[in-house]
Scaffold this active site. Structure first.
Site, PDB file in Angstrom:
ATOM      1  N   GLU A 105       0.882  -1.232  -0.021  1.00  0.00           N
ATOM      2  CA  GLU A 105      -0.064  -0.040  -0.007  1.00  0.00           C
ATOM      3  C   GLU A 105       0.768   1.273  -0.040  1.00  0.00           C
ATOM      4  O   GLU A 105       1.937   1.493   0.690  1.00  0.00           O
ATOM      5  CB  GLU A 105      -0.775   0.110   1.139  1.00  0.00           C
ATOM      6  CG  GLU A 105      -1.670   1.343   1.476  1.00  0.00           C
ATOM      7  CD  GLU A 105      -2.704   1.214   2.471  1.00  0.00           C
ATOM      8  OE1 GLU A 105      -3.429   2.260   2.653  1.00  0.00           O
ATOM      9  OE2 GLU A 105      -2.994   0.211   3.088  1.00  0.00           O
ATOM     10  N   HIS A 115     -12.398   5.004   8.456  1.00  0.00           N
ATOM     11  CA  HIS A 115     -11.767   5.026  10.001  1.00  0.00           C
ATOM     12  C   HIS A 115     -12.804   5.652  10.986  1.00  0.00           C
ATOM     13  O   HIS A 115     -13.016   6.553  11.049  1.00  0.00           O
ATOM     14  CB  HIS A 115     -10.547   5.744  10.107  1.00  0.00           C
ATOM     15  CG  HIS A 115      -9.541   5.608  11.206  1.00  0.00           C
ATOM     16  ND1 HIS A 115      -8.384   5.398  11.205  1.00  0.00           N
ATOM     17  CD2 HIS A 115      -9.973   4.775  12.524  1.00  0.00           C
ATOM     18  CE1 HIS A 115      -7.896   5.048  12.228  1.00  0.00           C
ATOM     19  NE2 HIS A 115      -8.807   4.695  13.255  1.00  0.00           N
ATOM     20  N   LYS A 160     -13.461  -0.988   3.199  1.00  0.00           N
ATOM     21  CA  LYS A 160     -12.288  -1.150   4.270  1.00  0.00           C
ATOM     22  C   LYS A 160     -12.777  -0.327   5.428  1.00  0.00           C
ATOM     23  O   LYS A 160     -13.020   0.759   5.234  1.00  0.00           O
ATOM     24  CB  LYS A 160     -11.018  -0.653   3.733  1.00  0.00           C
ATOM     25  CG  LYS A 160      -9.685  -0.870   4.851  1.00  0.00           C
ATOM     26  CD  LYS A 160      -8.361  -0.549   4.361  1.00  0.00           C
ATOM     27  CE  LYS A 160      -8.214   0.697   4.207  1.00  0.00           C
ATOM     28  NZ  LYS A 160      -6.776   0.907   3.830  1.00  0.00           N
ATOM     29  N   LYS A 188      -3.083 -14.754  36.407  1.00  0.00           N
ATOM     30  CA  LYS A 188      -3.017 -16.150  36.865  1.00  0.00           C
ATOM     31  C   LYS A 188      -3.787 -16.202  37.983  1.00  0.00           C
ATOM     32  O   LYS A 188      -4.441 -17.333  38.057  1.00  0.00           O
ATOM     33  CB  LYS A 188      -1.484 -16.703  37.116  1.00  0.00           C
ATOM     34  CG  LYS A 188      -0.803 -16.734  35.846  1.00  0.00           C
ATOM     35  CD  LYS A 188       0.486 -17.255  36.214  1.00  0.00           C
ATOM     36  CE  LYS A 188       1.483 -17.140  34.959  1.00  0.00           C
ATOM     37  NZ  LYS A 188       2.622 -18.190  34.859  1.00  0.00           N
ATOM     38  N   ASP A 196       2.536 -24.682  35.587  1.00  0.00           N
ATOM     39  CA  ASP A 196       3.798 -24.173  35.913  1.00  0.00           C
ATOM     40  C   ASP A 196       4.472 -24.768  37.077  1.00  0.00           C
ATOM     41  O   ASP A 196       5.786 -25.029  37.012  1.00  0.00           O
ATOM     42  CB  ASP A 196       3.550 -22.763  36.509  1.00  0.00           C
ATOM     43  CG  ASP A 196       3.405 -21.681  35.319  1.00  0.00           C
ATOM     44  OD1 ASP A 196       3.862 -21.976  34.302  1.00  0.00           O
ATOM     45  OD2 ASP A 196       2.599 -20.664  35.533  1.00  0.00           O
ATOM     46  N   GLY A 215      14.534 -19.894  32.923  1.00  0.00           N
ATOM     47  CA  GLY A 215      13.121 -20.022  32.938  1.00  0.00           C
ATOM     48  C   GLY A 215      12.629 -20.697  31.707  1.00  0.00           C
ATOM     49  O   GLY A 215      11.397 -21.029  31.463  1.00  0.00           O
TER      50      GLY A 215
END
Length: 512
Positions: free
Chosen positions: A36, A124, A151, A293, A331, A479
């Site tokens: 574009e 938009h 669009k 979590k 975990d 980790g």
């Protein structure tokens, strides 16, 4: 829609024709199907002509209207129509005209004489309160302009804003390009193909744009050309989420076993609202990261006993039979077994043959009392370790310590705490994570008191804490090892036990 294959598009960078053409060459190298070219009133007609005539990729030519300042509105419209009209005459594949001037442009250009060019009418939406019904009315109005393609762009302030676009894509009767701008809108690019979209935007390498995947990730990681209406959606729910390596692992693993799934990053602010909005069976499973979590536990219909005892969930699966959300914690075992295996490797075969955990009786010093911290604390307790917890919020540390029969101490004491030698240190905070990889939760001067140091952070793979631990003579456990193990367990939960563990481990070790 059937006539359109998936197109991967990028916006060209640069102000001069030479810069634009160089940008197009790089885009082609990185896998773009189409580019574009967004022009404005300062671009000359000669520049436009040069770029179109020397294009290396099919082009969408658009013109950015300000309708205020600089040029008067009439002059700006005139320049817009001149540029787009020239693009049509030169055979540009697409011209993108804004809805505000679409009717005037369409009436002034004889498009039927230039059948090689298709018209995109775009708008938009700046009002985020627009309902899906209101957006549907807008799309119907845009269709009335006789555009070949429409669009629609919205601003996404939260990830749930994107759901409206998925609804439009699945209902629209004409080809629709629809996406949400901003980092919360990333899934509008990655998942649009499933809901009927045909054009996805990606950024050229080295030019990071919020809400856009890179061209290289679209081609190498996500491979959206394999997506269809039956693709199951998985993802990592986190905030921030940009550090996650989950997509690099899970997407190739899905393809390796022939599983029709995609795994995407999901930047979520309100996890409860997220599950309320994305409640369809298409959204089949989730990894849960920082800081959700513990809150995720309350979003589940059922929770595995281990996760319930820990008080934190890092994996959620939508049960196909009834759509209920089932929570798990992978975990805990991932982190603890990574630590145990590293300790056994150091002790040698004789001690390693014992069925007793090498953590038994050890002083386990934990930094962090969030979801990852809770998993480590409960895992260490199950192995017979003595637990001391440091956390910025001392009340959280005390609460967790009480749950695991441990001790909570103020975080400011971490660098003076040394009641004995050969302790175990585990960092369960995000301190040291990119982009703040120069940080460490514990001073180098005290690391000599620890036999092993574990860091739940895996970006970077070798954190400052781990480097300084090795210099102090401690075993350093990354980790990354926890990530591998918990991800394999998650993948088995997602797919019903289909993980190829060796394949997944090799991906992580080779690419992270």
């Amino acid at each position: 829609m059937a006539e359109y294959d998936l197109l991967i598009c990028t916006r060209l960078m640069g102000e001069t024709p030479e810069e634009m053409l160089a940008s197009m060459e790089k885009a082609k190298e990185e896998g773009a199907d189409i580019a574009e070219l967004k022009l404005h009133s300062m671009h000359s007609i000669n520049d436009v002509e040069k770029v179109i005539k020397h294009r290396l990729l099919p082009l969408i030519i658009s013109f950015s209207l300000t309708l205020s300042g600089g040029m008067c509105e009439a002059d700006e419209r005139k320049k817009c129509f001149e540029v787009l009209g020239l693009a049509v005459e030169l055979g540009a594949e697409f011209v993108d005209v804004e809805l505000e001037v679409a009717a005037e442009f369409m009436s002034g250009v004889q498009l039927e004489k230039h059948c090689n060019s298709k018209t995109i009418v775009s708008y938009h939406v700046k009002d985020r309160s627009s309902s899906k019904e209101k957006l549907g009315d807008l799309v119907a109005h845009m269709q009335s302009t006789r555009a070949d393609i429409i669009k629609l762009v919205i601003d996404s302030f939260v990830i749930t804003d994107v759901a409206k676009l998925f609804h439009l894509l699945s209902q629209c009767q004409v080809p629709l390009i629809a996406f949400a701008a901003g980092d919360r809108g990333l899934i509008s690019q990655l998942l649009c193909r499933k809901f009927g979209g045909f054009l996805v935007y990606g950024s050229i390498g080295g030019n990071s744009i919020p809400g856009l995947p890179t061209l290289c990730s679209l081609r190498g990681v996500y491979k959206l050309e394999y997506m269809n209406a039956f693709t199951q959606i998985y993802g990592v729910i986190s905030n921030p989420v940009g550090h996650s390596k989950g997509p690099i692992l899970h997407n190739p693993a899905f393809r390796h076993i022939g599983y029709n799934g995609i795994y995407v990053p999901m930047c979520v602010d309100d996890i409860k609202k997220f599950f309320e909005v994305y409640s369809s069976p298409d959204f089949a499973g989730f990894s849960v990261g920082i800081p959700h979590k513990e809150a995720a536990l309350g979003c589940c219909d059922e929770v595995d006993p281990l996760a319930k005892s820990i008080g934190a969930v890092n994996t959620i699966v939508r049960r196909p039979s009834d759509g209920k959300l089932i929570g798990y914690n992978t975990d805990c075992e991932a982190a603890i077994t990574a630590i145990e295996d590293a300790m056994r490797a150091r002790t040698g075969p004789n001690e390693g043959e014992s069925h007793t955990s090498p953590l038994a009786g050890k002083l386990f010093v934990l930094v962090g009392a969030g979801g990852a911290g809770r998993a480590l604390a409960f895992g260490a307790k199950s192995r017979g370790a003595r637990i001391v917890i440091f956390n910025g919020n001392h009340e959280r540390a005390k609460s967790l310590a009480s749950a695991v029969s441990g001790e909570a101490r103020p975080y400011k004491e971490i660098n003076s705490f040394c009641p004995e030698k050969r302790m175990i240190l585990a960092n369960a905070t995000s301190v040291g994570m990119q982009p703040n990889s120069d940080k460490t939760p514990v001073s180098k001067e005290v690391l000599g008191a620890y036999d092993l140091v574990f860091d739940s952070v895996y970006t970077p793979r070798n954190t400052r804490l781990l480097r300084e631990a090795e210099e102090a003579g401690a075993i350093a456990v990354s980790g990354v090892e926890m990530f591998i193990r918990q991800a394999i367990a998650q993948f088995n939960l997602f797919t019903g036990g289909l993980a190829d563990a060796e394949f997944m481990r090799n991906i992580v070790l080779n690419q992270f």
